[in-house]
Structure formats: structure tokens, C-alpha cells
Write a protein that holds these residues in place. Structure first.
Motif, PDB file in Angstrom:
ATOM      1  N   MET A  22      51.129   3.133  45.037  1.00 37.57           N
ATOM      2  CA  MET A  22      52.568   3.157  44.786  1.00 37.57           C
ATOM      3  C   MET A  22      53.139   4.526  45.135  1.00 37.57           C
ATOM      4  O   MET A  22      52.400   5.474  45.374  1.00 37.57           O
ATOM      5  CB  MET A  22      52.883   2.826  43.323  1.00 37.57           C
ATOM      6  CG  MET A  22      52.282   3.803  42.329  1.00 37.57           C
ATOM      7  SD  MET A  22      52.821   3.562  40.633  1.00 37.57           S
ATOM      8  CE  MET A  22      54.395   4.410  40.663  1.00 37.57           C
ATOM      9  N   LEU A  23      54.463   4.582  45.134  1.00 39.33           N
ATOM     10  CA  LEU A  23      55.187   5.837  45.296  1.00 39.33           C
ATOM     11  C   LEU A  23      56.096   6.003  44.089  1.00 39.33           C
ATOM     12  O   LEU A  23      56.814   5.070  43.717  1.00 39.33           O
ATOM     13  CB  LEU A  23      56.041   5.826  46.566  1.00 39.33           C
ATOM     14  CG  LEU A  23      56.935   7.048  46.707  1.00 39.33           C
ATOM     15  CD1 LEU A  23      56.215   8.135  47.471  1.00 39.33           C
ATOM     16  CD2 LEU A  23      58.228   6.709  47.391  1.00 39.33           C
ATOM     17  N   GLY A  24      56.016   7.147  43.464  1.00 39.51           N
ATOM     18  CA  GLY A  24      56.916   7.480  42.365  1.00 39.51           C
ATOM     19  C   GLY A  24      57.545   8.833  42.644  1.00 39.51           C
ATOM     20  O   GLY A  24      57.262   9.455  43.672  1.00 39.51           O
ATOM     21  N   TRP A  25      58.367   9.285  41.734  1.00 43.36           N
ATOM     22  CA  TRP A  25      59.067  10.567  41.892  1.00 43.36           C
ATOM     23  C   TRP A  25      58.746  11.474  40.724  1.00 43.36           C
ATOM     24  O   TRP A  25      58.696  11.020  39.575  1.00 43.36           O
ATOM     25  CB  TRP A  25      60.571  10.336  41.985  1.00 43.36           C
ATOM     26  CG  TRP A  25      60.928   9.561  43.210  1.00 43.36           C
ATOM     27  CD1 TRP A  25      61.031   8.197  43.318  1.00 43.36           C
ATOM     28  CD2 TRP A  25      61.189  10.089  44.508  1.00 43.36           C
ATOM     29  NE1 TRP A  25      61.338   7.856  44.614  1.00 43.36           N
ATOM     30  CE2 TRP A  25      61.455   9.001  45.359  1.00 43.36           C
ATOM     31  CE3 TRP A  25      61.227  11.375  45.033  1.00 43.36           C
ATOM     32  CZ2 TRP A  25      61.749   9.154  46.710  1.00 43.36           C
ATOM     33  CZ3 TRP A  25      61.530  11.530  46.364  1.00 43.36           C
ATOM     34  CH2 TRP A  25      61.793  10.429  47.198  1.00 43.36           C
ATOM     35  N   ALA A  66      49.235  -1.697  39.795  1.00 44.00           N
ATOM     36  CA  ALA A  66      50.047  -0.491  39.953  1.00 44.00           C
ATOM     37  C   ALA A  66      51.523  -0.854  40.116  1.00 44.00           C
ATOM     38  O   ALA A  66      52.403  -0.097  39.724  1.00 44.00           O
ATOM     39  CB  ALA A  66      49.582   0.318  41.157  1.00 44.00           C
ATOM     40  N   CYS A  67      51.788  -2.023  40.693  1.00 42.83           N
ATOM     41  CA  CYS A  67      53.169  -2.417  40.998  1.00 42.83           C
ATOM     42  C   CYS A  67      53.829  -3.096  39.802  1.00 42.83           C
ATOM     43  O   CYS A  67      53.178  -3.846  39.060  1.00 42.83           O
ATOM     44  CB  CYS A  67      53.177  -3.362  42.203  1.00 42.83           C
ATOM     45  SG  CYS A  67      54.841  -3.743  42.793  1.00 42.83           S
ATOM     46  N   THR A  71      48.859  -3.318  44.279  1.00 41.65           N
ATOM     47  CA  THR A  71      49.525  -2.258  45.018  1.00 41.65           C
ATOM     48  C   THR A  71      50.943  -2.692  45.370  1.00 41.65           C
ATOM     49  O   THR A  71      51.212  -3.883  45.482  1.00 41.65           O
ATOM     50  CB  THR A  71      48.751  -1.891  46.310  1.00 41.65           C
ATOM     51  OG1 THR A  71      49.544  -0.994  47.101  1.00 41.65           O
ATOM     52  CG2 THR A  71      48.387  -3.102  47.126  1.00 41.65           C
ATOM     53  N   CYS A  72      51.806  -1.746  45.569  1.00 42.43           N
ATOM     54  CA  CYS A  72      53.190  -2.046  45.960  1.00 42.43           C
ATOM     55  C   CYS A  72      53.312  -2.337  47.456  1.00 42.43           C
ATOM     56  O   CYS A  72      54.388  -2.697  47.921  1.00 42.43           O
ATOM     57  CB  CYS A  72      54.099  -0.864  45.607  1.00 42.43           C
ATOM     58  SG  CYS A  72      54.265  -0.569  43.842  1.00 42.43           S
ATOM     59  N   PHE A  73      52.225  -2.189  48.199  1.00 42.96           N
ATOM     60  CA  PHE A  73      52.318  -2.235  49.656  1.00 42.96           C
ATOM     61  C   PHE A  73      51.609  -3.414  50.304  1.00 42.96           C
ATOM     62  O   PHE A  73      51.288  -3.352  51.482  1.00 42.96           O
ATOM     63  CB  PHE A  73      51.775  -0.931  50.251  1.00 42.96           C
ATOM     64  CG  PHE A  73      52.601   0.262  49.880  1.00 42.96           C
ATOM     65  CD1 PHE A  73      53.816   0.506  50.499  1.00 42.96           C
ATOM     66  CD2 PHE A  73      52.172   1.138  48.895  1.00 42.96           C
ATOM     67  CE1 PHE A  73      54.582   1.607  50.162  1.00 42.96           C
ATOM     68  CE2 PHE A  73      52.928   2.247  48.543  1.00 42.96           C
ATOM     69  CZ  PHE A  73      54.140   2.473  49.176  1.00 42.96           C
ATOM     70  N   ASP A  74      51.371  -4.505  49.585  1.00 38.02           N
ATOM     71  CA  ASP A  74      50.661  -5.615  50.227  1.00 38.02           C
ATOM     72  C   ASP A  74      51.496  -6.888  50.377  1.00 38.02           C
ATOM     73  O   ASP A  74      51.074  -7.826  51.031  1.00 38.02           O
ATOM     74  CB  ASP A  74      49.358  -5.931  49.493  1.00 38.02           C
ATOM     75  CG  ASP A  74      49.580  -6.431  48.078  1.00 38.02           C
ATOM     76  OD1 ASP A  74      50.726  -6.423  47.609  1.00 38.02           O
ATOM     77  OD2 ASP A  74      48.582  -6.826  47.444  1.00 38.02           O
TER      78      ASP A  74
END
Length: 116
Positions: free
Chosen positions: A35-38, A98-99, A105-108
């Protein structure tokens, strides 16, 4: 906001105009991008000192610790800055999804087609 982040680390960070740095969470043993967070300075400080990923929610304007609500905890193994000091790579041991959708994952879910 005042942060307890080590001033030497804070001085190296290149933040967006809103004071944030993107943080990519990656499974430490497989390399899977999760994932990507800030993070702002305080979120990074909390991540480095607690061993749990703390992010800044841009929509809610508050800190959140991954897994506090869902139980899908990210145990921090290492944190690295990229060569420009404008992105963090947080290598974690992800427990569960994670998502926020419940995916690992957030990317699949939305792979874009490549041109020929």
C-alpha cells in the motif's frame, strides 16, 4: 505541529506542500508492495519509535495506526529514504489484509493493460 522526530532526519526530508511524504509499505520477506500511505514528521517519529506504522489521513486530517481498527497490523522491520529523500520505504510484516477493501495488497485489483 511540533514533532519529536530526530532533527537530523527531519532536515533531510523533502515534503509535499502540505508537509507530507509518501510511504510505501512493502512486505519485508517477499518484496510484495502492499500500500501507499502518507506520513508527516510526527507520523514518521511514531512509526520509528513504536514499531507500528502510523499514517496521516488526508481525508480525516488525523493520525491512524494501521491495524488499530481492522487488526491488520504492520510490524515495522525497517524504514528507508529514497535517494531524493522524498519517499519512504517501510518494510513491514503485514498481518492480514493491507488494503481497506480487505485485499492483501492495494495493487492487485485494477491492473492496467499495456500497449503493444
Amino acid at each position: 505541529m511540533t514533532s519529536n522526530l530526530d532533527p537530523a532526519i527531519a532536515a533531510r526530508l523533502k515534503r509535499s506542500p502540505d508537509g507530507l511524504v509518501p510511504a510505501i509499505a512493502q512486505q519485508y520477506d517477499t518484496g510484495e508492495v502492499l500500500m501507499l500511505g502518507w506520513m508527516d514528521d510526527e507520523a514518521l517519529h511514531r512509526t520509528l519509535t513504536t514499531g507500528r506504522c502510523t499514517y496521516w489521513s488526508r481525508s480525516r486530517q488525523e493520525y491512524w495506526v494501521k491495524g488499530d481498527t481492522s487488526g491488520h497490523v504492520q510490524h515495522v522491520k525497517s524504514v528507508a529514504l529514497d535517494c531524493d529523500a522524498d519517499t519512504l520505504l517501510v518494510r513491514v510484516d503485514q498481518v492480514g489484509a493491507a488494503c481497506h477493501t480487505g485485499a492483501r495488497t492495494c495493487f492487485d485489483a485494477d491492473v492496467l493493460p499495456l500497449g503493444e
